[in-house]
Design a protein around this motif. Structure first.
Motif, mmCIF file in Angstrom:
data_model
loop_
_atom_site.group_PDB
_atom_site.id
_atom_site.type_symbol
_atom_site.label_atom_id
_atom_site.label_comp_id
_atom_site.label_asym_id
_atom_site.label_seq_id
_atom_site.Cartn_x
_atom_site.Cartn_y
_atom_site.Cartn_z
ATOM 1 N N ASP A 256 -90.148 83.787 -4.342
ATOM 2 C CA ASP A 256 -89.570 82.931 -5.377
ATOM 3 C C ASP A 256 -90.651 82.657 -6.421
ATOM 4 O O ASP A 256 -91.846 82.665 -6.109
ATOM 5 C CB ASP A 256 -89.055 81.614 -4.789
ATOM 6 C CG ASP A 256 -87.979 80.974 -5.662
ATOM 7 O OD1 ASP A 256 -86.790 81.113 -5.333
ATOM 8 O OD2 ASP A 256 -88.328 80.346 -6.682
ATOM 9 N N SER A 257 -90.205 82.409 -7.651
ATOM 10 C CA SER A 257 -91.168 82.172 -8.730
ATOM 11 C C SER A 257 -91.484 80.690 -8.928
ATOM 12 O O SER A 257 -92.380 80.353 -9.700
ATOM 13 C CB SER A 257 -90.617 82.741 -10.043
ATOM 14 O OG SER A 257 -89.407 82.088 -10.411
ATOM 15 N N VAL A 258 -90.773 79.800 -8.232
ATOM 16 C CA VAL A 258 -90.922 78.354 -8.435
ATOM 17 C C VAL A 258 -91.867 77.773 -7.391
ATOM 18 O O VAL A 258 -91.606 77.859 -6.186
ATOM 19 C CB VAL A 258 -89.556 77.645 -8.374
ATOM 20 C CG1 VAL A 258 -89.720 76.139 -8.591
ATOM 21 C CG2 VAL A 258 -88.608 78.233 -9.422
ATOM 22 N N GLY A 259 -92.941 77.170 -7.857
ATOM 23 C CA GLY A 259 -93.985 76.704 -6.969
ATOM 24 C C GLY A 259 -93.548 75.680 -5.950
ATOM 25 O O GLY A 259 -93.920 75.756 -4.771
ATOM 26 N N LYS A 260 -92.725 74.691 -6.352
ATOM 27 C CA LYS A 260 -92.327 73.655 -5.399
ATOM 28 C C LYS A 260 -91.475 74.254 -4.269
ATOM 29 O O LYS A 260 -91.521 73.776 -3.130
ATOM 30 C CB LYS A 260 -91.561 72.535 -6.101
ATOM 31 C CG LYS A 260 -90.197 72.914 -6.653
ATOM 32 C CD LYS A 260 -89.492 71.724 -7.281
ATOM 33 C CE LYS A 260 -88.107 72.097 -7.809
ATOM 34 N NZ LYS A 260 -87.421 70.933 -8.419
ATOM 35 N N LYS A 261 -90.752 75.310 -4.585
ATOM 36 C CA LYS A 261 -89.921 75.946 -3.553
ATOM 37 C C LYS A 261 -90.770 76.763 -2.589
ATOM 38 O O LYS A 261 -90.584 76.690 -1.371
ATOM 39 C CB LYS A 261 -88.836 76.789 -4.211
ATOM 40 C CG LYS A 261 -87.839 75.951 -4.998
ATOM 41 C CD LYS A 261 -86.768 76.791 -5.676
ATOM 42 C CE LYS A 261 -85.781 75.898 -6.421
ATOM 43 N NZ LYS A 261 -84.738 76.679 -7.125
ATOM 44 N N THR A 262 -91.706 77.546 -3.108
ATOM 45 C CA THR A 262 -92.552 78.331 -2.206
ATOM 46 C C THR A 262 -93.454 77.422 -1.375
ATOM 47 O O THR A 262 -93.752 77.745 -0.225
ATOM 48 C CB THR A 262 -93.386 79.363 -2.972
ATOM 49 O OG1 THR A 262 -94.140 78.719 -4.008
ATOM 50 C CG2 THR A 262 -92.490 80.430 -3.593
ATOM 51 N N ARG A 263 -93.874 76.288 -1.925
ATOM 52 C CA ARG A 263 -94.682 75.353 -1.129
ATOM 53 C C ARG A 263 -93.872 74.831 0.051
ATOM 54 O O ARG A 263 -94.384 74.736 1.167
ATOM 55 C CB ARG A 263 -95.177 74.196 -2.003
ATOM 56 C CG ARG A 263 -96.322 74.569 -2.928
ATOM 57 C CD ARG A 263 -96.984 73.352 -3.538
ATOM 58 N NE ARG A 263 -96.092 72.627 -4.436
ATOM 59 C CZ ARG A 263 -95.926 72.915 -5.731
ATOM 60 N NH1 ARG A 263 -96.590 73.926 -6.284
ATOM 61 N NH2 ARG A 263 -95.119 72.197 -6.492
ATOM 62 N N PHE A 264 -92.621 74.479 -0.205
ATOM 63 C CA PHE A 264 -91.773 74.015 0.888
ATOM 64 C C PHE A 264 -91.556 75.111 1.926
ATOM 65 O O PHE A 264 -91.655 74.871 3.132
ATOM 66 C CB PHE A 264 -90.414 73.538 0.373
ATOM 67 C CG PHE A 264 -89.402 73.395 1.484
ATOM 68 C CD1 PHE A 264 -89.515 72.364 2.410
ATOM 69 C CD2 PHE A 264 -88.366 74.314 1.628
ATOM 70 C CE1 PHE A 264 -88.615 72.252 3.465
ATOM 71 C CE2 PHE A 264 -87.460 74.209 2.669
ATOM 72 C CZ PHE A 264 -87.584 73.170 3.595
ATOM 73 N N VAL A 265 -91.250 76.317 1.469
ATOM 74 C CA VAL A 265 -90.947 77.397 2.405
ATOM 75 C C VAL A 265 -92.180 77.732 3.255
ATOM 76 O O VAL A 265 -92.067 77.989 4.459
ATOM 77 C CB VAL A 265 -90.411 78.634 1.662
ATOM 78 C CG1 VAL A 265 -90.137 79.765 2.637
ATOM 79 C CG2 VAL A 265 -89.137 78.292 0.903
ATOM 80 N N ARG A 266 -93.360 77.717 2.646
ATOM 81 C CA ARG A 266 -94.584 77.940 3.430
ATOM 82 C C ARG A 266 -94.743 76.859 4.504
ATOM 83 O O ARG A 266 -95.093 77.151 5.658
ATOM 84 C CB ARG A 266 -95.815 77.935 2.518
ATOM 85 C CG ARG A 266 -96.021 79.198 1.728
ATOM 86 C CD ARG A 266 -97.415 79.264 1.132
ATOM 87 N NE ARG A 266 -97.548 80.421 0.256
ATOM 88 C CZ ARG A 266 -97.358 80.397 -1.052
ATOM 89 N NH1 ARG A 266 -97.058 79.253 -1.665
ATOM 90 N NH2 ARG A 266 -97.470 81.504 -1.767
ATOM 91 N N GLN A 267 -94.499 75.608 4.107
ATOM 92 C CA GLN A 267 -94.626 74.513 5.065
ATOM 93 C C GLN A 267 -93.599 74.647 6.183
ATOM 94 O O GLN A 267 -93.916 74.440 7.361
ATOM 95 C CB GLN A 267 -94.452 73.171 4.357
ATOM 96 C CG GLN A 267 -94.547 71.954 5.261
ATOM 97 C CD GLN A 267 -95.896 71.849 5.931
ATOM 98 O OE1 GLN A 267 -96.932 71.987 5.291
ATOM 99 N NE2 GLN A 267 -95.903 71.611 7.247
#
Length: 221
Positions: A107-118
């Motif tokens: 995904d290109s959206v940082g807040k989304k990739t941060r959540f998915v990584r977590q």
């Protein structure tokens, strides 16, 4: 999530899995708990970061988990790329259900990739890698046998835009609502193989389809 919600959520998940039939009905207790833990994380993060418009955890069971898992039988080749994964859908649900497959969630959206990584770390999903990038510019080391996207873009844009990401013979699996007959006809006219499968998703109203796109063996694409 309130502890009082856990049992109703588990009951709805169990009912939905049973209605979807095998292989979803065969998910283990540990896998079902992981799916509920994912919803728990999503509810918590969603209150701060607006990751999904769905707010009701019970509604998330159908619209997020069961919707993702309804197409699980089509995922049989790895690695899998989830384009525009958003809050991790369908990738997280599929990775929990299919631990033998490797997934990259993009995904290109940082807040989304941060959540998915977590979420992937909290759920100890060793078969998940998360990448922040636009799919048009993403240059993976290894190309993908399966690419999926959930309500991301028109079919022709998904197919043409993912050319640099696909292994020879790769399949693109697109989750759609209404059957996109015009989009499918355009692909067929271009010599690209395309089929549609109606999905019956428990607790979700409206049509759902899985569109399978593949290179026609008599053409190139």
């Amino acid at each position: 999530m309130l502890a009082s919600m856990r049992q109703p959520l588990r009951e709805r998940l169990d009912q939905g899995c049973a209605r979807l039939g095998s292989p979803v009905a065969d998910l283990s207790d540990a896998q079902r708990n992981a799916l509920l833990n994912y919803i728990d994380l999503l509810v918590h993060w969603n209150s701060r970061f607006n990751l999904t418009a769905v707010r009701d955890p019970l509604e998330m069971i159908g619209r997020h988990l069961l919707d993702s898992l309804a197409a699980i039988a089509a995922f049989d080749a790895s690695p899998v790329l989830d384009l525009g994964t958003g809050a991790g859908l369908p990738g997280i649900a599929l990775a929990i259900a299919r631990p033998e497959l490797q997934f990259v969630l993009l995904d290109s959206v940082g807040k989304k990739t941060r959540f998915v990584r977590q979420a992937a770390a909290s759920l100890e999903l060793g078969n998940v890698k998360v990448v922040q990038a636009r799919f048009e510019s993403y240059q993976p080391v290894e190309k993908f046998a399966t690419i999926t996207a959930r309500a991301l873009a028109p079919l022709d844009a998904l197919w043409s835009g993912s050319t640099h990401l696909r292994q020879p013979g790769a399949t693109l699996l697109a989750y759609k609502g209404h059957r996109p007959d015009e989009e499918m006809a355009a692909l067929t006219a271009a010599g690209i193989g395309v089929t549609a499968q109606r999905l019956e998703v428990p607790f979700v109203t409206g049509e759902r389809h899985l569109i399978r796109i593949y290179s026609n063996p008599d053409t190139y694409g």
